[in-house]
Design a protein around this motif. Structure first.
Motif, PDB file in Angstrom:
ATOM      1  N   ASP A 255      -5.325  -0.182  -3.735  1.00 20.98           N
ATOM      2  CA  ASP A 255      -4.840  -1.550  -3.620  1.00 20.98           C
ATOM      3  C   ASP A 255      -3.995  -1.745  -4.855  1.00 20.98           C
ATOM      4  OD1 ASP A 255      -6.555  -2.100  -5.969  1.00 20.98           O
ATOM      5  OD2 ASP A 255      -7.708  -3.261  -4.629  1.00 20.98           O
ATOM      6  N   ASN A 256      -3.448  -2.969  -5.031  1.00 26.98           N
ATOM      7  CA  ASN A 256      -2.488  -2.998  -6.053  1.00 26.98           C
ATOM      8  C   ASN A 256      -3.000  -2.877  -7.524  1.00 26.98           C
ATOM      9  OD1 ASN A 256      -0.280  -3.505  -4.683  1.00 26.98           O
ATOM     10  ND2 ASN A 256      -0.761  -5.760  -4.538  1.00 26.98           N
ATOM     11  N   LYS A 257      -4.344  -2.922  -7.510  1.00 32.49           N
ATOM     12  CA  LYS A 257      -5.180  -2.845  -8.691  1.00 32.49           C
ATOM     13  C   LYS A 257      -5.620  -1.370  -8.861  1.00 32.49           C
ATOM     14  CE  LYS A 257      -6.910  -7.406  -8.559  1.00 32.49           C
ATOM     15  NZ  LYS A 257      -8.146  -8.227  -8.433  1.00 32.49           N
TER      16      LYS A 257
ATOM     17  N   PHE B   3       0.913  -1.151  -0.161  1.00 36.04           N
ATOM     18  CA  PHE B   3       0.079  -0.096  -0.064  1.00 36.04           C
ATOM     19  C   PHE B   3       1.044   1.288  -0.057  1.00 36.04           C
ATOM     20  CE2 PHE B   3      -3.368  -2.860   1.732  1.00 36.04           C
ATOM     21  CZ  PHE B   3      -4.393  -2.433   0.833  1.00 36.04           C
ATOM     22  N   ALA B   4       2.039   1.290   0.400  1.00 37.39           N
ATOM     23  CA  ALA B   4       2.762   2.460   0.613  1.00 37.39           C
ATOM     24  C   ALA B   4       3.191   2.929  -0.722  1.00 37.39           C
ATOM     25  CB  ALA B   4       4.251   2.136   1.212  1.00 37.39           C
TER      26      ALA B   4
END
Length: 80
Positions: free
Chosen positions: A38-40, A6-7
């Motif tokens: 998020d990563n998406k 998340f950073a």
């Protein structure tokens, strides 16, 4: 356990909100907006933290802090 990074997807910006006119004074709210993705790159959280008010009165501007954090008044005044 799901591991995410998340950073890298955490954005914080300080912005000027909509000005308010009250009894001949103009109040400019300054807030810190944070967005967590998020990563998406889907937004999974966000929050707004009040920082200060910049007040215009009789052609002068001054800052009133809304928290205990040290603020750079000149930087906030330039945002108006």
């Amino acid at each position: 356990m799901v591991k995410t990074n998340f950073a890298e997807n955490f954005d914080v910006d300080t912005i000027v909100g909509k000005s308010i006119e009250v009894q001949g004074k103009i109040l400019h709210p300054i807030v810190k907006v944070s967005i967590l993705k998020d990563n998406k790159m889907t937004i999974v959280g966000s929050w707004i933290i009040p920082v200060a008010f910049v007040i215009e009165e009789n052609g002068k501007k001054y800052v009133i802090s809304l928290n205990d954090e040290k603020i750079n008044q000149n930087e906030l005044l330039k945002m108006i």
